[in-house]
Write a protein that holds these residues in place. Sequence first.
Motif, PDB file in Angstrom:
ATOM      1  N   UNK A 138       0.804  -1.142  -0.079  1.00 17.69           N
ATOM      2  CA  UNK A 138       0.140   0.014   0.176  1.00 17.69           C
ATOM      3  C   UNK A 138       0.908   1.368   0.060  1.00 17.69           C
ATOM      4  N   UNK A 139       2.172   1.127   0.625  1.00 13.61           N
ATOM      5  CA  UNK A 139       3.151   2.636   0.706  1.00 13.61           C
ATOM      6  C   UNK A 139       3.851   2.384  -0.553  1.00 13.61           C
ATOM      7  N   UNK A 140       3.940   1.611  -1.484  1.00 15.64           N
ATOM      8  CA  UNK A 140       4.917   1.428  -2.408  1.00 15.64           C
ATOM      9  C   UNK A 140       4.418   2.059  -3.693  1.00 15.64           C
ATOM     10  N   UNK A 141       3.101   1.653  -4.128  1.00 19.28           N
ATOM     11  CA  UNK A 141       2.504   2.191  -5.270  1.00 19.28           C
ATOM     12  C   UNK A 141       1.291   2.882  -5.082  1.00 19.28           C
ATOM     13  N   UNK A 142       0.913   3.759  -6.215  1.00 20.15           N
ATOM     14  CA  UNK A 142      -0.289   4.686  -5.875  1.00 20.15           C
ATOM     15  C   UNK A 142      -1.488   3.613  -6.075  1.00 20.15           C
ATOM     16  N   UNK A 143      -2.797   4.055  -5.889  1.00 18.99           N
ATOM     17  CA  UNK A 143      -4.027   3.289  -5.718  1.00 18.99           C
ATOM     18  C   UNK A 143      -4.333   3.036  -7.426  1.00 18.99           C
ATOM     19  N   UNK A 144      -3.742   3.673  -8.230  1.00 16.06           N
ATOM     20  CA  UNK A 144      -4.061   3.602  -9.591  1.00 16.06           C
ATOM     21  C   UNK A 144      -3.061   2.612 -10.323  1.00 16.06           C
ATOM     22  N   UNK A 145      -2.036   2.151  -9.675  1.00 17.55           N
ATOM     23  CA  UNK A 145      -1.039   1.423 -10.346  1.00 17.55           C
ATOM     24  C   UNK A 145      -1.861   0.038 -10.967  1.00 17.55           C
ATOM     25  N   UNK A 146      -1.245  -0.250 -12.226  1.00 18.48           N
ATOM     26  CA  UNK A 146      -1.755  -1.472 -12.894  1.00 18.48           C
ATOM     27  C   UNK A 146      -1.374  -2.873 -12.099  1.00 18.48           C
ATOM     28  N   UNK A 147      -2.670  -3.681 -12.339  1.00 21.84           N
ATOM     29  CA  UNK A 147      -2.535  -5.065 -11.212  1.00 21.84           C
ATOM     30  C   UNK A 147      -1.170  -5.788 -11.892  1.00 21.84           C
TER      31      UNK A 147
END
Length: 246
Positions: A138-147
Motif C-alpha cells: 500500500x505504501x509502494x504504489x499509488x492506488x491507480x497502479x496496474x495490477x
Amino acid sequence: MDLPLVLLHAFPFDARMWDPVRRSLAARLRLITPDQRGLGRTPLPETDREPSLDDAARDLLALLDRLELDQVVLGGCSMGGYVTMAMLRMAPERVGGLVLVDTRASVDAPEAARNRRALADRAEAEGVEGWLAETMLPNLLSGDAPGAVADTVRAQIASQPPAGVAWAARAMAVRPDSSGVLAEAGVPALVVVGERDSLTPPDDARAMAAALPESELVVVPGAGHLTPLEAPEAVSSAILNWWERI
C-alpha cells in the motif's frame, strides 16, 4: 556526459526493478544496475559488524574498481538513494553526477526505525513470502497502479533472501542524515519523485533539491514510491532529458 550511469535498487528488491527503465536507456547510455548485498543474486557476507549502509557503499566501490571505472553518475531509488549518499560521503571523487529517485536525505523517525527492526526480526523468524509484500504494497504504489505492476512487486519481494532483507532493514534504521553531504556535492543532480509518494514525499525531494548546489527536480504525476516500476517512461525521459542538458 560520457560517464556510465549506475542505478541502485530499492528495498526489498533487486536490480530487476530497473528493467523497464533499462529498456529505454540502454541504447543511449552505459547503464549498470547491480544487486546490492544480501538481495537478488548477491550474497550477504559473513561479518561481525553491525549492519551499515557504508558496507553497501564499499561493495559498490569494489565493483567500480573491478570494472576499472574511476568515476560514474550514481543514483538510486529509495534505499538505493541512501547507498548513493553513503558513497558520496565515502568517495565523493568517484561520483560525477547524482540521480536520486523517491528517496530522502533525512534519518528515520524513531518509530520508523523501530518498525524496520521489527520487520528484520520477523523476516528472520518467518521468511518474507506473503506477508512482507502485502504489508509494504500500500505504501509502494499509488492506488491507480496496474495490477501487473503490483504482481511484479509481489514476486520480486517474495524472492528476496530473508537474511538480506533483515540486514538491509537494520542498516537503513541507523543511517545518518545526508543533507550536509548533498550540500557539498558540487556535481549535477537530478531528483525524481512520485507525486503520490507517501514514504519519501515530494517535500523531501524538494528539500534535497534545495540542498544540492546544481539540481533539477521532476515530480511524476500520479505515481507512488516506486516510480521506476509504476512510471518507467516518465523516469527514463527525466533521466535522458537531464543527461542531454548536462
